[in-house]
Design an enzyme around this catalytic site. Sequence first.
Site: not given
Ligand code: TTP
Length: 710
Positions: A18-19, A23, A60, A120-121
């Site tokens: 998971d990235m 963004y 954060r 991103d997963e």
């Molecule tokens: P996530 O993997 O949920 O979060 P993240 O990568 O920003 O942070 P983390 O390190 O905690 O995993 O989401 C991946 C991307 O998807 C995130 O960067 C932005 C986008 N996104 C949205 O646009 N809307 C949303 O509600 C969520 C949860 C994510």
Amino acid sequence: MPVSRAQSSDSRIIAHVDMDCFYVQVEQRKQPTLRGQPTAVVQYNSWKGGGLIAVSYEARMFGVKRSMRGSEAKEVCPEIQLVQVPVARGKADLSVYRNAGSEVVSILSRKGRCERASIDEVYLDLTESAETMLAELPPHRLESINEEALKSHVLGLDVQDGDNARESVRKWFLKSDADHRDKLLACGALIVSELRLQVLEETEFTCSAGIAHNKMLAKLASGMNKPAQQTVVPFLSVNKLLEPLPIKKMKQLGGKLGTSLQVDLGVNTVGDLLHFSEQKLQEHYGINTGTWLWNAARGISGDEVESRLLPKSHGSGKTFPGPRALKTSASVQKWLNELCEELSERLLSDLEQNKRIAHTLSLHLNDSESVKKFPSKSCPIRYGTAKIQEDAFNLFHAGLREYVGSRTIKTKGNLHHGWAITGLSISASKIVEIPSGTRSISKYFDNQVKTCTSEKQSIDLFTQYDADVSYSGNGSYLRFHSMCPQMKNCEEDTGNKHFMPIVNQDKDQNESKDESFIPKSIDEQHSSFSTVRQQQDGVTRDILSLSSSGAELNQKETKIDFLGEETEHGLKSKEQKWKPYKEKGTILRYFGSHGSCSLPKEDHDKILGDNKASSSSDSKVMVDSFFEVVEGKLPPKNLVPRTSTTLSGQDELRRTAWSYKSDEIDQITLNELPIEIQAEVRTWLRPHKRANTMKKGSSILDYFLPTRNS
Ligand code: TTP
């Protein structure tokens, strides 16, 4: 409802990658000055600085959360850098993030089966790589373990305060008498650490990972230690990981099922669930879900990592919160057009780059001002922006009719009747790869004819729509009616009314099989759909067909006689007559005959003789031969009726092959072909021009058709 799948092995090595604040990282790569700074990506709108969708780990630490608006984030962290998501067509343009995700996927897929689970997963099945490593160079024989691997969190490893955690992890990696599953996990962890380093080097992005024996556990673990770290779940630590976990944190239990477990059974943690027998859970939730729950509580999951580097679907959506809610049909159409344009571009780029086509178009709407749920609708997809826009708008009306019930719907003007759309999204799903190679046309049409062997079968196929996907099954449903004789029959019975089949997306798959489709009139002139109403088991069904503008197809069984001559059954009717040279018809007419007249493999072999040196497929041979006719190399002949009893021997075969005249194909009509074979046909037609300059004797048919010069 989740479905239980048998666990193939408890020695699989699965990773979930998971990235980190994805963004934000993409924006930081674009603007390196943002690195290390509290940063958030906002989807801008004028209300309180827009909503945060990604927050850096630095931000954060100040208490900035994704649920905040830009102005709120500024309050808790005045120095925060807010970056806006790129905008196109009045909405967020996520292509830069999607492409960045693809870069990562291409690196991760180097070591095993890779499933792109979201933007991103990624899931990886590293079982084979881990087994190979264990056989060839197991961790305990390594001279050193890389630093990234040494930073791993190994669940259950007893690391006391003051202990050197890294040293404990090193010992775990090097333990020569470890359980076989743990040794494999150690190999998996080493592989993942190396992959993560490669991702960092090649993309500048950090990611976190979970390494376990199945997808469920790997996913749980990847989020446990972020950012830029990895967590390993040894078999013996599974219970310790799961027991304290709030039930709603489990995958698939975040919604209604999780709530029911809490409310109906008093289950708040996974540990609570362990007290229920499999039988008890089956009594409450059915056999499959009951078993799934029983297994999930014990960390057992048979879900396989699917081999998928590309997204499963494409979607484009926009929200319209509060006062911006859409309340007129015109405003919905305006936004639908924007969304469909984007969707159409993405579909075309997927087709060009990956040779994939989508089969289902779905519309989802939200009306947050009402307790009633707006029904989602879907229909088969037609490629082309205008068609997608038209179909999407029709889906909207179908949903709206259901939503407002018997109330009058105003489709124009500013009045609305108790609805306010706060979320609008359109998606294309059931994406499959198109077959490659010149055999695709013959396969395609052969399939149409096989598919159309009976009316009952056609209906069955249609009612299965939305239930399963395969290129030759539902996948070609949209087109097959154009080739299916029975369809024409029925179409005439109904006065050629045009309808559009719409599937209620809210139904589950089994329900949708039995569900009648909601017919929706569409402008005949602009639509290539037609619907056939058929009576089956007392239920009227609307069956989609692709209108073939004038192509008249034989009505009988699977035999299609394009000359209207007598068929095997001795029938001769107006409908069976095809006037091939008098008018320019649809290209389906030309290629349609292929389905019924396709040459058996042995016959083609005869044409090619024993010297099948070329890679030509059956259908390629036919096309080559009709080019020969145009070139004047072969005597033009009228179409010859082909029935299984009348055609035999080389002469007949050749005549069948001459049945096509490429110069009669109006190039515009190529657009009527299914999207997946248009390109192929165009490629066939192009060499034909070059072929005109060829000398006699230069075609392979000159060698293998002895009667050519007669
Ligand atoms: P996530 O993997 O949920 O979060 P993240 O990568 O920003 O942070 P983390 O390190 O905690 O995993 O989401 C991946 C991307 O998807 C995130 O960067 C932005 C986008 N996104 C949205 O646009 N809307 C949303 O509600 C969520 C949860 C994510």
